[in-house]
Design a protein around this motif. Structure first.
Motif, mmCIF file in Angstrom:
data_model
loop_
_atom_site.group_PDB
_atom_site.id
_atom_site.type_symbol
_atom_site.label_atom_id
_atom_site.label_comp_id
_atom_site.label_asym_id
_atom_site.label_seq_id
_atom_site.Cartn_x
_atom_site.Cartn_y
_atom_site.Cartn_z
ATOM 1 N N GLU A 1 -8.579 1.358 -4.939
ATOM 2 C CA GLU A 1 -7.629 2.342 -4.438
ATOM 3 C C GLU A 1 -8.339 3.275 -3.463
ATOM 4 O OE1 GLU A 1 -5.105 2.266 -8.628
ATOM 5 O OE2 GLU A 1 -6.279 4.056 -8.090
ATOM 6 N N ASN B 1 -1.290 6.209 -6.728
ATOM 7 C CA ASN B 1 -2.453 5.849 -5.919
ATOM 8 C C ASN B 1 -2.165 4.615 -5.066
ATOM 9 O OD1 ASN B 1 -3.635 7.924 -7.283
ATOM 10 N ND2 ASN B 1 -5.204 6.706 -8.295
ATOM 11 N N HIS B 2 -2.872 4.536 -3.931
ATOM 12 C CA HIS B 2 -2.611 3.480 -2.949
ATOM 13 C C HIS B 2 -3.689 2.399 -3.043
ATOM 14 C CE1 HIS B 2 0.458 5.927 -0.835
ATOM 15 N NE2 HIS B 2 -0.292 6.927 -1.278
ATOM 16 N N THR B 3 -3.273 1.193 -3.382
ATOM 17 C CA THR B 3 -4.208 0.073 -3.494
ATOM 18 C C THR B 3 -4.478 -0.517 -2.117
ATOM 19 O OG1 THR B 3 -3.453 -0.437 -5.729
ATOM 20 C CG2 THR B 3 -4.611 -2.180 -4.541
ATOM 21 N N ARG C 1 0.790 -1.225 0.000
ATOM 22 C CA ARG C 1 0.000 0.000 0.000
ATOM 23 C C ARG C 1 0.825 1.278 0.000
ATOM 24 N NH1 ARG C 1 -3.891 1.408 4.959
ATOM 25 N NH2 ARG C 1 -2.144 2.808 5.471
ATOM 26 N N SER D 1 0.723 1.898 -9.365
ATOM 27 C CA SER D 1 -0.573 2.516 -9.619
ATOM 28 C C SER D 1 -0.391 3.897 -10.237
ATOM 29 C CB SER D 1 -1.354 2.627 -8.316
ATOM 30 O OG SER D 1 -2.627 3.178 -8.534
ATOM 31 N N ASP E 1 -5.436 8.577 -3.256
ATOM 32 C CA ASP E 1 -4.728 8.898 -4.488
ATOM 33 C C ASP E 1 -3.307 9.342 -4.176
ATOM 34 O OD1 ASP E 1 -4.838 11.584 -3.702
ATOM 35 O OD2 ASP E 1 -6.343 12.152 -5.192
#
Length: 327
Positions: free
Chosen positions: A258, A241-243, A217, A237, A261
């Motif tokens: 996500e 962006n953070h999954t 993440r 990403s 962002d």
């Protein structure tokens, strides 16, 4: 200096940097907004959701939702367990079938259902992973309660669970986690097998017939491994962006959720990856307004419905991805 002490010293600086970045950040990503089933599920007035952190389905299509029943994430964590039920079980039509989990969790985080219908739940405050029967009877606890370490008998805020294989030879994969930096593997009875990886918050783990996917993440990427744990691809990403969660769609395709962002703004963006890593489509399922939504977990039903756990909105939403020909 320990990792936790370093992190504590960095918080003021990081907060200032994040604030500056947000003030100069590009506009939010402009992707189509998906409509959700506003009448799903049917929640009793006397048992509303709290922060919703996880969702999964059993083989019959019933939906299990994990929520914190009035508790919010704050550190240091409380010591008293949540008094109200934290697991709600819904029929596919949204009817509430059962609720359980009262008095069992302090800060529940992830919920996953294995091929045998067992319900696995992580609690980042207890530092444990639990296995329950479908009706909420605890059958197994892995980890040493309240103690943090990265070894065979401890966790560091375990976040999520996935399953590789079936029956007695099946493996349990734990994304471990907020403090630790690994995926830890166990047998179905909790026996430690091995660990691997080096992640900055391994927030979710998912598998298909060839790959293991890990939401790395805070490195803003998805790490893809073969079933032996060997890294085969890093999928960064867009815009950093953070999954937060992923689920395979078959044929190597992947659905990712996500929750933040690249400017560290909360939201809920769905992204569909082709087998070669190309992005097919993206959608927004968040509520309007800064901080209104944080997409945290997702599940896919056998009928094609998708379910997303939205933490601050206190909701789980159901919807379908439109066909490419739909407008």
């Amino acid at each position: 200096m320990s990792r936790s002490k370093k992190a504590g010293l960095l918080v003021p600086a990081l907060t200032l940097l994040a604030s500056t970045a947000c003030s100069e950040a590009a506009p939010r990503e402009d992707v189509p907004t998906l409509a959700v089933d506003t009448g799903w599920p049917a929640i009793p007035a006397d048992a509303p959701f709290g922060n919703v952190s996880a969702v999964d389905l059993d083989a019959n299509g019933n939906i299990y939702v994990l929520h914190r029943a009035g508790r919010v994430w704050e550190e240091p964590f409380p010591t008293a367990p949540i008094a109200e039920p934290t697991v709600f079980k819904f029929a596919p039509d949204g009817t509430l079938l059962a609720q359980w989990g009262a008095g069992q969790f302090i800060m529940p985080h992830g919920l996953s259902i294995d091929p045998d219908g067992k319900v696995w739940i992580t609690d980042v405050a207890h530092e444990q992973v639990f296995r329950f029967s479908a009706d909420g009877r605890q059958e197994l606890a892995i980890g040493t309660r309240g103690l943090t370490a990265q070894d065979a008998s401890h966790f560091g805020r375990p976040a999520d669970v996935a399953f590789l294989g079936a029956g007695t030879d099946g493996r349990v994969l734990v994304a471990d986690g907020y403090v630790n930096t690994r995926v830890a593997e166990f047998d179905r009875d909790g026996g430690f097998i091995r660990d691997w990886g080096d992640f900055a918050i391994a927030h979710a783990v998912a598998v298909d017939d060839a790959r293991i996917y890990v939401a790395d993440r805070e490195n803003a990427r998805i790490q893809i491994h073969d079933h032996s744990g060997t890294l085969i691809e890093s999928r960064v990403s867009p815009a950093g962006n953070h999954t937060y969660a992923m689920k395979p769609l078959g044929d190597g395709r992947l659905l990712a959720l996500e929750g933040r962002d690249g400017a560290d703004r909360n939201g809920a963006i769905l992204r569909i990856y082709a087998a070669d890593g190309a992005i097919e489509r993206a959608f927004d399922i968040g509520l309007p307004g800064d901080g209104a939504s944080l997409g945290h977990d997702l599940a896919i039903g056998p009928d094609g419905h998708i379910y997303v756990a939205d933490v601050p909105a206190g909701r789980v939403v159901r919807f379908q991805i439109p066909a490419k020909s739909d407008k």
